[in-house]
Motif scaffolding. Structure first.
Motif, PDB file in Angstrom:
ATOM      1  N   ASP A  99      -9.783  10.774   2.042  1.00 39.93           N
ATOM      2  CA  ASP A  99     -10.485  11.502   3.108  1.00 39.93           C
ATOM      3  C   ASP A  99     -11.716  10.776   3.632  1.00 39.93           C
ATOM      4  O   ASP A  99     -11.944  10.713   4.834  1.00 39.93           O
ATOM      5  CB  ASP A  99     -10.884  12.894   2.622  1.00 39.93           C
ATOM      6  N   ASN A 100     -12.534  10.240   2.732  1.00 38.20           N
ATOM      7  CA  ASN A 100     -13.767   9.617   3.221  1.00 38.20           C
ATOM      8  C   ASN A 100     -13.592   8.131   3.516  1.00 38.20           C
ATOM      9  O   ASN A 100     -14.544   7.474   3.946  1.00 38.20           O
ATOM     10  CB  ASN A 100     -14.929   9.837   2.238  1.00 38.20           C
ATOM     11  N   GLY A 101     -12.412   7.603   3.247  1.00 37.07           N
ATOM     12  CA  GLY A 101     -12.100   6.243   3.635  1.00 37.07           C
ATOM     13  C   GLY A 101     -12.845   5.156   2.889  1.00 37.07           C
ATOM     14  O   GLY A 101     -12.876   4.002   3.324  1.00 37.07           O
ATOM     15  N   THR A 102     -13.477   5.471   1.746  1.00 41.08           N
ATOM     16  CA  THR A 102     -14.290   4.470   1.051  1.00 41.08           C
ATOM     17  C   THR A 102     -13.496   3.646   0.032  1.00 41.08           C
ATOM     18  O   THR A 102     -13.973   2.621  -0.427  1.00 41.08           O
ATOM     19  CB  THR A 102     -15.456   5.153   0.312  1.00 41.08           C
ATOM     20  N   SER A 103     -12.310   4.074  -0.333  1.00 38.33           N
ATOM     21  CA  SER A 103     -11.548   3.322  -1.325  1.00 38.33           C
ATOM     22  C   SER A 103     -10.054   3.477  -1.067  1.00 38.33           C
ATOM     23  O   SER A 103      -9.622   4.390  -0.368  1.00 38.33           O
ATOM     24  CB  SER A 103     -11.888   3.794  -2.750  1.00 38.33           C
ATOM     25  N   ASP A 104      -9.288   2.595  -1.657  1.00 41.60           N
ATOM     26  CA  ASP A 104      -7.839   2.593  -1.510  1.00 41.60           C
ATOM     27  C   ASP A 104      -7.229   3.154  -2.793  1.00 41.60           C
ATOM     28  O   ASP A 104      -7.229   2.466  -3.819  1.00 41.60           O
ATOM     29  CB  ASP A 104      -7.353   1.168  -1.261  1.00 41.60           C
ATOM     30  N   PRO A 105      -6.733   4.395  -2.791  1.00 43.97           N
ATOM     31  CA  PRO A 105      -6.214   4.984  -4.037  1.00 43.97           C
ATOM     32  C   PRO A 105      -4.997   4.249  -4.588  1.00 43.97           C
ATOM     33  O   PRO A 105      -4.788   4.230  -5.801  1.00 43.97           O
ATOM     34  CB  PRO A 105      -5.871   6.423  -3.647  1.00 43.97           C
ATOM     35  N   PHE A 106      -4.183   3.640  -3.720  1.00 46.55           N
ATOM     36  CA  PHE A 106      -3.049   2.856  -4.219  1.00 46.55           C
ATOM     37  C   PHE A 106      -3.562   1.682  -5.043  1.00 46.55           C
ATOM     38  O   PHE A 106      -3.097   1.425  -6.159  1.00 46.55           O
ATOM     39  CB  PHE A 106      -2.196   2.350  -3.061  1.00 46.55           C
ATOM     40  N   GLN A 107      -4.549   0.984  -4.518  1.00 48.50           N
ATOM     41  CA  GLN A 107      -5.092  -0.178  -5.217  1.00 48.50           C
ATOM     42  C   GLN A 107      -5.797   0.221  -6.508  1.00 48.50           C
ATOM     43  O   GLN A 107      -5.839  -0.543  -7.475  1.00 48.50           O
ATOM     44  CB  GLN A 107      -6.058  -0.936  -4.307  1.00 48.50           C
ATOM     45  N   SER A 108      -6.353   1.432  -6.548  1.00 48.94           N
ATOM     46  CA  SER A 108      -7.044   1.900  -7.754  1.00 48.94           C
ATOM     47  C   SER A 108      -6.089   2.056  -8.927  1.00 48.94           C
ATOM     48  O   SER A 108      -6.436   1.772 -10.073  1.00 48.94           O
ATOM     49  CB  SER A 108      -7.747   3.236  -7.477  1.00 48.94           C
ATOM     50  N   ASP A 109      -4.864   2.535  -8.660  1.00 54.28           N
ATOM     51  CA  ASP A 109      -3.883   2.722  -9.714  1.00 54.28           C
ATOM     52  C   ASP A 109      -2.990   1.494  -9.907  1.00 54.28           C
ATOM     53  O   ASP A 109      -2.599   1.175 -11.020  1.00 54.28           O
ATOM     54  CB  ASP A 109      -3.004   3.942  -9.431  1.00 54.28           C
ATOM     55  N   ILE A 110      -2.640   0.841  -8.816  1.00 54.51           N
ATOM     56  CA  ILE A 110      -1.774  -0.336  -8.896  1.00 54.51           C
ATOM     57  C   ILE A 110      -2.649  -1.568  -8.723  1.00 54.51           C
ATOM     58  O   ILE A 110      -2.736  -2.175  -7.643  1.00 54.51           O
ATOM     59  CB  ILE A 110      -0.664  -0.281  -7.821  1.00 54.51           C
ATOM     60  N   GLU A 111      -3.333  -1.944  -9.803  1.00 55.50           N
ATOM     61  CA  GLU A 111      -4.235  -3.087  -9.751  1.00 55.50           C
ATOM     62  C   GLU A 111      -3.471  -4.402  -9.623  1.00 55.50           C
ATOM     63  O   GLU A 111      -3.960  -5.370  -9.057  1.00 55.50           O
ATOM     64  CB  GLU A 111      -5.113  -3.112 -10.999  1.00 55.50           C
ATOM     65  N   THR A 112      -2.275  -4.443 -10.196  1.00 57.03           N
ATOM     66  CA  THR A 112      -1.431  -5.635 -10.119  1.00 57.03           C
ATOM     67  C   THR A 112      -0.058  -5.213  -9.609  1.00 57.03           C
ATOM     68  O   THR A 112       0.632  -4.435 -10.266  1.00 57.03           O
ATOM     69  CB  THR A 112      -1.291  -6.308 -11.498  1.00 57.03           C
ATOM     70  N   LYS A 113       0.350  -5.712  -8.457  1.00 59.30           N
ATOM     71  CA  LYS A 113       1.610  -5.287  -7.839  1.00 59.30           C
ATOM     72  C   LYS A 113       2.829  -5.930  -8.487  1.00 59.30           C
ATOM     73  O   LYS A 113       3.938  -5.381  -8.430  1.00 59.30           O
ATOM     74  CB  LYS A 113       1.590  -5.600  -6.346  1.00 59.30           C
ATOM     75  N   CYS A 114       2.664  -7.102  -9.067  1.00 57.34           N
ATOM     76  CA  CYS A 114       3.795  -7.840  -9.630  1.00 57.34           C
ATOM     77  C   CYS A 114       3.403  -8.382 -10.999  1.00 57.34           C
ATOM     78  O   CYS A 114       2.389  -9.089 -11.103  1.00 57.34           O
ATOM     79  CB  CYS A 114       4.180  -8.976  -8.690  1.00 57.34           C
ATOM     80  N   THR A 115       4.162  -8.054 -12.037  1.00 60.36           N
ATOM     81  CA  THR A 115       3.762  -8.474 -13.378  1.00 60.36           C
ATOM     82  C   THR A 115       4.952  -8.502 -14.333  1.00 60.36           C
ATOM     83  O   THR A 115       6.058  -8.068 -14.004  1.00 60.36           O
ATOM     84  CB  THR A 115       2.669  -7.530 -13.925  1.00 60.36           C
ATOM     85  N   LEU A 116       4.700  -8.981 -15.548  1.00 60.69           N
ATOM     86  CA  LEU A 116       5.687  -9.032 -16.633  1.00 60.69           C
ATOM     87  C   LEU A 116       5.205  -8.155 -17.783  1.00 60.69           C
ATOM     88  O   LEU A 116       4.450  -8.603 -18.642  1.00 60.69           O
ATOM     89  CB  LEU A 116       5.878 -10.470 -17.131  1.00 60.69           C
TER      90      LEU A 116
END
Length: 405
Positions: A99-116
């Motif tokens: 709502d306030n546009g200050t952070s990206d909630p996807f990036q907060s939980d998915i810190e690394t998009k590709c991993t092992l």
């Protein structure tokens, strides 16, 4: 403590060498060459989509995000009792809003998009026993928090109704459909060399030893020890008893989970924490009740690497392990055919804190349906309320659909 672990190590070696000779047999499904082992390896995976949205009481702070994800696991056929496995996980952002546009909630939980999340080498020195080194999924291996570990462990399963697992872990992570907390992530409380989290005198490794013993069909014991020098040691026991009277169609049972934390970090004291959970199963219906209690004062009720499992019926656990916390909880689950649903409730009472008040209540309503053998869908609804603190309440919805192959 070091002497204790040296003794345990000697006992492990003796156990290995004293295994029955008949356990040292050739594996019937072993490959004859390395090339054959890789060619005959098995691949399995999941394609899925996950969405969550949180409606917070505080103004202009609602947020939500969604991901499409793919996970693939490959494991070779055994060759000379050796096998190798790897799992790949990738997230793709579908939606993200705050709502306030200050952070990206996807990036907060998915810190690394590709991993092992898994990359390991295993050696089977007996029919049902072996050693694994690397990264592995530890949910069925230990009481370590989250899902993945980095280190090594040995497992012994040659004696009927008895399992023994021991190992060492240096880092742990949560890498799944709603988390991308990779090894070495920004929040380094999951890396045991973090002095800020575990103290300047702590060692960068955790030893763990577990055993599962089933002396009777109705009784199971799971004792365990976890120890990080300079930070904390945990000595625990889980016990589960089930009884089904003949011709009754009803199963009566109960769990007792207890652990003692020996705190080595400055500013924290020892603690004794436990939970009691009776349950009844009749046909498609399972009813569970429970009570959990955590120590008061500055006690270390939950070391960072210990799974928060004493109240396993609840998911949010925002008040878990707080000073003087007492929890009453319950869960009702119904399953029929390909459909299941459950309702869970928890009431946390604890010493007042400025951030969480002195009490919280959690409600969860969840539905699941298996569309086919390979496809299932899930919906979860949460309501979390806090007493004597402002603007902390929230409601949350989660959905997931996945295809396994």
């Amino acid at each position: 403590m070091c002497k204790k672990f040296k003794l345990i190590g000697l006992l492990m070696l003796l156990t290995i060498f004293l295994l029955p000779v008949k356990a040292y047999v050739c594996f019937a499904d072993e490959a004859k060459t390395i090339e054959e082992a890789f060619k005959n390896g098995k691949i399995k995976g999941t394609i899925g989509s996950y969405f969550e949205y949180t409606d917070k009481e505080v103004a202009d702070s609602d947020y939500g995000w969604a991901t499409g994800y793919l996970t693939l696991k490959y494991e070779t056929q055994k060759w000379n009792r050796l096998s190798m496995g790897a799992r790949f996980f990738v997230h793709g952002q579908l939606y993200s809003h705050h709502d306030n546009g200050t952070s990206d909630p996807f990036q907060s939980d998915i810190e690394t998009k590709c991993t092992l999340p898994e990359l390991y080498l295993s050696y089977g020195f007996a029919e049902n026993s072996g050693v694994t080194v690397g990264r592995w999924n530890h949910k069925k291996v230990s009481h370590i928090d989250d899902a993945q570990s980095e280190g090594a462990y040995v497992f012994l399963k040659e004696i009927p109704n008895l399992e023994f697992i021991a190992g060492v872990m240096t880092r742990f992570a949560e890498i799944d459909y709603d988390d991308g907390e990779d090894f070495g992530r920004t929040n380094d409380h999951q890396d045991l060399n973090s002095e800020d989290t575990f103290g300047s005198d702590s060692k960068p490794y955790l030893f763990f030893i577990e055993s599962k013993y089933k002396p009777l069909d109705m009784l199971t014991f799971n004792p365990y020890v976890m120890y990080q020098d300079g930070y904390a040691g945990v000595y625990g026991l889980d016990a589960d008893i089930k009884y089904k009277p003949e011709h009754s169609g009803v199963t009566y049972g109960g769990r007792l989970d207890y652990y003692h934390v020996s705190a080595d970090i400055a500013g924290k004291s020892d603690s004794d924490d436990f939970a009691v959970s009776p349950y009844i199963i009749k046909g498609p219906l399972t009813v569970t009740g429970g009570f959990a209690q955590f120590d008061d004062g500055n006690s270390l009720n939950k070391p960072e690497w210990l799974r928060d499992y004493l109240v396993g019926e609840l998911d949010q656990d925002k008040s878990y392990g707080r000073s003087g916390c007492e929890v009453y909880f319950g869960k009702v689950k119904y399953k029929i055919g390909k459909f299941w649903a459950h309702f869970a409730y928890g009431d946390y009472n604890y010493n007042y804190t400025s951030s969480k008040g002195d009490r919280s209540q959690e409600c969860e309503l969840q539905f699941g349906y298996k569309l086919t053998e390979n496809i299932d869908a899930n919906l979860r609804l949460f309501d979390v309320q806090y007493d004597n603190v402002d603007e902390k309440d929230y409601q949350k919805v989660e959905t997931r659909i996945r295809f396994k192959f």
